[in-house]
Enzyme design. Structure first.
Site, PDB file in Angstrom:
ATOM      1  N   HIS A  60       0.538  -0.914   0.107  1.00 10.94           N
ATOM      2  CA  HIS A  60      -0.148  -0.107   0.352  1.00 10.94           C
ATOM      3  C   HIS A  60       0.990   1.503   0.050  1.00 10.94           C
ATOM      4  O   HIS A  60       1.662   1.383   0.253  1.00 10.94           O
ATOM      5  CB  HIS A  60      -1.114   0.338   1.608  1.00 10.94           C
ATOM      6  CG  HIS A  60      -1.862   0.524   1.283  1.00 10.94           C
ATOM      7  ND1 HIS A  60      -1.916   2.195   1.536  1.00 10.94           N
ATOM      8  CD2 HIS A  60      -3.459   0.927   0.416  1.00 10.94           C
ATOM      9  CE1 HIS A  60      -3.079   2.998   1.260  1.00 10.94           C
ATOM     10  NE2 HIS A  60      -3.781   2.052   0.715  1.00 10.94           N
TER      11      HIS A  60
ATOM     12  N   ASP B  88      -7.845  -6.035  -0.350  1.00  8.76           N
ATOM     13  CA  ASP B  88      -8.151  -6.102  -1.276  1.00  8.76           C
ATOM     14  C   ASP B  88      -8.229  -8.155  -0.623  1.00  8.76           C
ATOM     15  O   ASP B  88      -9.132  -8.694  -1.786  1.00  8.76           O
ATOM     16  CB  ASP B  88      -8.032  -5.707  -2.227  1.00  8.76           C
ATOM     17  CG  ASP B  88      -8.160  -4.120  -2.799  1.00  8.76           C
ATOM     18  OD1 ASP B  88      -9.638  -3.472  -2.496  1.00  8.76           O
ATOM     19  OD2 ASP B  88      -8.086  -3.059  -2.965  1.00  8.76           O
TER      20      ASP B  88
END
Ligand code: COA
Length: 501
Positions: free
Chosen positions: A337, A393
Site C-alpha cells: 500500500h 483487497d
C-alpha cells in the site's frame, strides 16, 4: 547537510540556494512547506535548458505524488506506520463494530455522528432517492450481455448527470455549487440534493449492472429495508413477497461498506477532486472516480487477488508463485500500500467479518491457499524489506466470493460505498471559503527544444528508431480472409483491391 549556527527553534525551513548563495526562510505549517514558497527561489538560467524555466522559480518534482499534500482536509486520517484509520476522528474498528453504513456516511460527509432525528431524516431521504429514471434502465439494456459491470456503472453515473440539468454548472452557472460556501441556502440545497441522489441511486445502478449480466429484469427499490438490505434485494429478488436478506450477510456487507467508504486522498478521490476542481457536475465527478477505482492497482485489486489465488490453485503451489514474485516477475495482488507500511487496519477488521460470513456460507475453498500465501509472504525477506503486508483487497475478495458475487462485481462493491467518500471530499472542496482553484499540475518538459517544421518530402526515417517511435502493425480481428481478398469501390468511386493494400 550544512550545519548552521544554533538558534531558537521556530516553524520554518531555511534553504540556501547554492546557485545564487541566497538564503530563504520558508514557513512550516502542519509540517509542510508551500510549493508556491519554493517557487520564490529563482536563479538565472545558466546552463539550464530554456524549457526548465529556471528564472520563473524552483519547482517541486513529485511524480506519482509520493510526498505531496494537495488538500487541507478534516475528513479521514490515516497513519501508515502505526496502521491507523479514522473517519472524523473515530477509529475504523469502532465504526465497524458499532455504526452502520448510512450513519458513517453522514459522519464522513457532515462531520459528526447524526442525532437520532438526523439519522432518521437522512435514511428516509437516501432511500427516497433510490429510484432511477426508467430511461436509465434503457441505457443498461444497450450494453452487451458480457460488459464489465464497472464499465456499465461508470457510464451510468455520467448518464445520471444528463437527467439532472438543474445540477449542471455548465448550464446553470459556474458558481452553482461554490455559492454554498457562503451559506447560500439554494446552493446548499442543490449541493446536498445531488449527494442524496448519488448515494441513493448508487446501489440501484450497481444492481442494474448485475441483473443485466444475468439477463434478469431490474428490481425496483424496496422500502422498509436497510441500505444494504435494499441493495441485496435489488440484486437478488426474483419472486415472492417480504424478501429479507440473511442478517449476517446484510450486516457483513454493511460493515464492508463502512470499511470502503473513504480512504483519504487515494487515487480515485484525487481524481474526483481533480475533475471536481473544473467545477463540472457531481455525476461526471463520480463517474471519473469510478474510472480511477476500476484499475487493478486500486479498487480492481480484490478481483485480481481472487484471480491470482485461483491461478495458484492450492497451497503447495505457493512457493513457486512466490519465487516469481521475488524475481519481480509477478505482483502479489492484495499486498502493499502506498500509505500503510505496516498492517492495513481494514484488513484486520475484515478478517473478523470473514469468519462470520464463512460460518453462514461455508468456508471459501481458496482460504487455505490465501492463508499459506499470507504466511509465506510474512516470512519472505523480499516482502518484509519492502513493508508489503496484506491490504483490504486481499481479504474482501474472499468474502465476496463466499457470498457468491461474481469476480467482476467486486470493484462495484467497492465503488458503491466509496461514492460517500468521494462526495464528502467533493462537498468539502465546494465549501472551501477561499473558493475552488482548478487543479493544474506542471511537468518537467524533457522533450525537443524548438525546431523548424520539415516538409513531408524532406523527412527521413529516424536513425536508431525503436518500436516506440511509430505505431506498431495492428491486426484487424474482424476482417475475414475473404474480405481481404475482395476488391471494392470506395466512397469516392475509386476501385480498391484490398489484397494489394
Ligand atoms: C498498492 C501499490 C500500487 C502501491 O504502490 P507503491 O506505493 O507505488 O509501491 P512501489 O510500487 O513503489 O513498491 C515498492 C517496492 O515494492 C514492490 N512491490 C510493491 N507492491 C508489491 C506487490 N504487491 N507484490 C510484489 N512487489 C511489490 C515494488 O516492486 C517495489 O520494489 P523495488 O523497490 O524493488 O522496486 C502496490 O503495492 C501494488 O501494486 N500492490 C498490488 C495491488 C493492490 O493490492 N492494490 C490495492 C491497494 S489497496
Amino acid at each position: 547537510m550544512v550545519t548552521v549556527p544554533k538558534q531558537a527553534p521556530r516553524q520554518s525551513l531555511t534553504v540556501v540556494d547554492n546557485r545564487t548563495n541566497k538564503v530563504y526562510e520558508l514557513p512550516i505549517k502542519h509540517n509542510s512547506v508551500l510549493a508556491t514558497d519554493i517557487k520564490k527561489i529563482k536563479s538565472q538560467a545558466g546552463d539550464d535548458r530554456k524549457e526548465d524555466e529556471t528564472e520563473q522559480g524552483l519547482r517541486v518534482f513529485d511524480p506519482a505524488y509520493m510526498n505531496t499534500a494537495v488538500v487541507e482536509s478534516k475528513i479521514t486520517y490515516i497513519n501508515g506506520l502505526d496502521g491507523i484509520l479514522r473517519y472524523r476522528g473515530y477509529p475504523i474498528e469502532q465504526l465497524v463494530k458499532k455504526s452502520d453504513f448510512l450513519e458513517s456516511a453522514f459522519l464522513l460527509i457532515y462531520g459528526e455522528l447524526p442525532t437520532k432525528n438526523q439519522y432518521s431524516n437522512w435514511q428516509n431521504e437516501i432511500m427516497h432517492h433510490t429510484y432511477i429514471h426508467s430511461d436509465i434502465e434503457g441505457i443498461f439494456k444497450s450494453f452487451r450481455y458480457d460488459s464489465h459491470p464497472m464499465s456499465m456503472l461508470t457510464s451510468s453515473f455520467a448518464t445520471l448527470g444528463a437527467f439532472a440539468p438543474e445540477a449542471n454548472p455548465s448550464l446553470r452557472g459556474q458558481k452553482l455549487f461554490t455559492n454554498a460556501a457562503s451559506g447560500d441556502p439554494a446552493a446548499l440545497q442543490i449541493l446536498d440534493k445531488q449527494i442524496l441522489r448519488i448515494i441513493g441511486k448508487a446501489p440501484t445502478l450497481a444492481a442494474a449492472s448485475y441483473r443485466m449480466r444475468q439477463g434478469r429484469p431490474f428490481n425496483r427499490p424496496a422500502q422498509g429495508l436497510s441500505y444494504t438490505g435494499n441493495f441485496l434485494y435489488l440484486l437478488d429478488h426474483l419472486s415472492g413477497t417480504e424478501y429479507r436478506p440473511h442478517p449476517v450477510l446484510e450486516k457483513a456487507l454493511d460493515a464492508l461498506f463502512i470499511i470502503h467508504a473513504d480512504h483519504e486522498v487515494n487515487c480515485s478521490t484525487a481524481t474526483v477532486l481533480q475533475v471536481g476542481s473544473s467545477l463540472v457536475d457531481p455525476y461526471s465527478v463520480v463517474s471519473a472516480g469510478c474510472a480511477a477505482l476500476y484499475g487493478p492497482s486500486h479498487g480492481g485489486a480484490s478481483e485480481s487477488a481472487i484471480r491470482m489465488l485461483m491461478e495458484i490453485g492450492s497451497p503447495e503451489n505457493v512457493p513457486a508463485f512466490m519465487a516469481q514474485v521475488e524475481k519481480r516477475e509477478r505482483v502479489l495482488v492484495g499486498f502493499g500500500h502506498r500509505v500503510y507500511k505496516n498492517v492495513d487496519p481494514r484488513s484486520t477488521a475484515i478478517r473478523e467479518l470473514a469468519e462470520q460470513v464463512f460460518q453462514v456460507t461455508g468456508r471459501n475453498k481458496l482460504l487455505d491457499t490465501a492463508t499459506t500465501l499470507a504466511d509465506y509472504a510474512r516470512k519472505s525477506e523480499f516482502m518484509r524489506s519492502r513493508n508489503l503486508y496484506p491490504n483490504v483487497d486481499f481479504y474482501s475478495g474472499l468474502i465476496y466470493q463466499a457470498m457468491g458475487f461474481p469476480l467482476d462485481f467486486y470493484p462495484v462493491l467497492f465503488a458503491v460505498p466509496r461514492c460517500v467518500g468521494w462526495l464528502a471530499h467533493w462537498r468539502q472542496m465546494m465549501l472551501n471559503p477561499s473558493g475552488v482553484k482548478i487543479w493544474r499540475p506542471r511537468q518537467l518538459y524533457l522533450g525537443e527544444g524548438e525546431r523548424e517544421y520539415v516538409e513531408a518530402d524532406k523527412r527521413k526515417e529516424k536513425a536508431n528508431a525503436t518500436p516506440f517511435d511509430a505505431p506498431v502493425e495492428v491486426h484487424h480481428g474482424g476482417d475475414s480472409k475473404r474480405n481481404r481478398l475482395a476488391s471494392y469501390k470506395d466512397a469516392a468511386g475509386h476501385t480498391r483491391d484490398r489484397a494489394k493494400l
